[in-house]
Write an enzyme that holds these catalytic residues in place. Structure first.
Site, PDB file in Angstrom:
ATOM      1  N   SER A   1      80.314 -41.547 -56.491  1.00  0.00           N
ATOM      2  CA  SER A   1      80.429 -40.127 -56.195  1.00  0.00           C
ATOM      3  C   SER A   1      79.915 -39.811 -54.794  1.00  0.00           C
ATOM      4  O   SER A   1      80.554 -39.096 -54.021  1.00  0.00           O
ATOM      5  CB  SER A   1      79.652 -39.308 -57.228  1.00  0.00           C
ATOM      6  OG  SER A   1      79.759 -37.936 -56.959  1.00  0.00           O
TER       7      SER A   1
ATOM      8  N   SER B   1      82.358 -33.230 -58.824  1.00  0.00           N
ATOM      9  CA  SER B   1      80.948 -32.936 -59.049  1.00  0.00           C
ATOM     10  C   SER B   1      80.146 -34.203 -58.800  1.00  0.00           C
ATOM     11  O   SER B   1      80.536 -35.288 -59.248  1.00  0.00           O
ATOM     12  CB  SER B   1      80.728 -32.446 -60.486  1.00  0.00           C
ATOM     13  OG  SER B   1      79.373 -32.087 -60.683  1.00  0.00           O
ATOM     14  N   GLU B   2      79.014 -34.066 -58.086  1.00  0.00           N
ATOM     15  CA  GLU B   2      78.310 -35.270 -57.633  1.00  0.00           C
ATOM     16  C   GLU B   2      77.659 -36.067 -58.752  1.00  0.00           C
ATOM     17  O   GLU B   2      77.174 -37.177 -58.513  1.00  0.00           O
ATOM     18  CB  GLU B   2      77.278 -34.930 -56.549  1.00  0.00           C
ATOM     19  CG  GLU B   2      76.175 -34.003 -56.977  1.00  0.00           C
ATOM     20  CD  GLU B   2      76.434 -32.569 -56.552  1.00  0.00           C
ATOM     21  OE1 GLU B   2      75.462 -31.861 -56.276  1.00  0.00           O
ATOM     22  OE2 GLU B   2      77.607 -32.155 -56.519  1.00  0.00           O
ATOM     23  N   ASN B   3      77.633 -35.540 -59.985  1.00  0.00           N
ATOM     24  CA  ASN B   3      77.134 -36.361 -61.082  1.00  0.00           C
ATOM     25  C   ASN B   3      78.186 -37.350 -61.576  1.00  0.00           C
ATOM     26  O   ASN B   3      77.925 -38.148 -62.466  1.00  0.00           O
ATOM     27  CB  ASN B   3      76.637 -35.487 -62.240  1.00  0.00           C
ATOM     28  CG  ASN B   3      77.728 -34.625 -62.834  1.00  0.00           C
ATOM     29  OD1 ASN B   3      78.512 -34.038 -62.107  1.00  0.00           O
ATOM     30  ND2 ASN B   3      77.776 -34.526 -64.149  1.00  0.00           N
ATOM     31  N   GLY B   4      79.407 -37.322 -60.981  1.00  0.00           N
ATOM     32  CA  GLY B   4      80.392 -38.354 -61.281  1.00  0.00           C
ATOM     33  C   GLY B   4      81.635 -37.905 -61.999  1.00  0.00           C
ATOM     34  O   GLY B   4      82.085 -38.561 -62.938  1.00  0.00           O
TER      35      GLY B   4
END
Length: 217
Positions: free
Chosen positions: A87, A45-48
Site C-alpha cells: 500500500s 486506503s493505506e491499510n491495504g
C-alpha cells in the site's frame, strides 16, 4: 454554508475519470458516496484496500472490511486487498493521482497540520506523513473555523506540521480556495455565504479577484 456532506459533494467534482484516489479520515471518506456514476475511479486506503465503494447500508456492514479510519466500507467488483508494505509502495511511488485529507490547520503557503494537538493523546501520525510527502495533488476538506470561531486558514500553522508546502486546494463549509505563491485565492463561495464573511473567517492572505461565483453541488 455547507455541512460535511456538502463539502464531500463539492470535492467529488474534483475527481476525474481514471483517477486513483486516497481518502483520509473524516470528511474525505464521504467523497466516495458522491462521485459521478459515469466515471471510473479507484479509491485506495493505506491499510491495504484498492477499489473501495460507498459506505454500506445499515445492517449490511462487514466488520472485517474497513478503511484506515476503522470504518466499515464496501468494495467494488475487482477490488483487491494487500499488506501495508504494498500500500505504501503505491503512495511513495506516486501512483495515487489525488489525495483528500482533513486538517486542523492549513497555512497560506500550503503547509498542513493534521495529526497532533499538543497535550492531547494521539496514536501517531499514521500514513499522513507519507501521503503529504509523496502526493502531488492534495485537497483538504475541513471547516473554515474551529469551535471557538478562530480561523483554520492561517498565515502560519501553530500546530506541529504534517507536511510543508504541499496543499493545492481547500474546500471548507464557506469556500473553495486555491493555494498560490501569494496566499489563498478565493475560487468559489458556499451557498448563502458572502465574500466578506469568508474574508472575516480567514486569517491568512485571501486573494479576491472579480466576481466570486456561488459553488454548484
Amino acid at each position: 454554508m455547507l455541512d460535511k456532506v456538502g463539502i464531500a459533494k463539492r470535492i467529488a467534482k474534483e475527481v476525474k475519470d481514471g483517477y486513483y484516489v486516497n481518502l483520509g479520515i473524516g470528511i474525505p471518506t464521504l467523497v466516495a458516496n458522491y462521485v459521478r456514476n459515469d466515471i471510473e475511479v479507484e479509491f485506495q486506503s493505506e491499510n491495504g484496500v484498492l477499489g473501495m465503494g460507498p459506505f454500506p447500508f445499515e445492517g449490511e456492514e462487514d466488520a472485517d472490511v474497513i478503511n484506515a479510519g476503522k470504518q466499515t466500507i464496501t468494495t467494488l467488483p475487482g477490488a483487491s486487498f494487500f499488506d501495508s508494505a504494498l500500500s505504501f509502495s503505491m503512495i511513495r511511488g506516486q501512483h495515487v493521482d489525488l489525495t483528500i485529507l482533513g486538517a486542523m490547520e492549513v497555512a497560506e503557503n500550503g503547509d498542513i497540520a493534521n495529526w497532533k494537538i499538543p497535550g492531547k493523546m494521539v496514536k501517531g501520525m499514521g500514513g499522513a506523513m507519507d501521503l503529504v510527502a509523496s502526493a502531488e495533488n492534495i485537497i483538504v476538506a475541513m471547516m473554515h473555523t474551529n469551535r471557538e470561531g478562530e480561523s483554520k486558514l492561517l498565515k502560519r500553522c501553530s500546530l506541529p506540521l504534517t507536511g510543508v508546502g504541499c496543499v493545492k486546494k481547500i474546500v471548507t463549509n464557506l469556500a473553495v480556495v486555491e493555494v498560490t505563491p501569494n496566499g489563498f485565492k478565493l475560487l468559489e463561495r458556499a451557498p448563502g455565504v458572502s465574500v466578506e464573511e469568508i474574508q472575516k473567517a480567514t486569517e491568512g492572505t485571501l486573494i479576491v479577484e472579480g466576481d466570486i461565483l456561488e459553488m454548484i453541488l
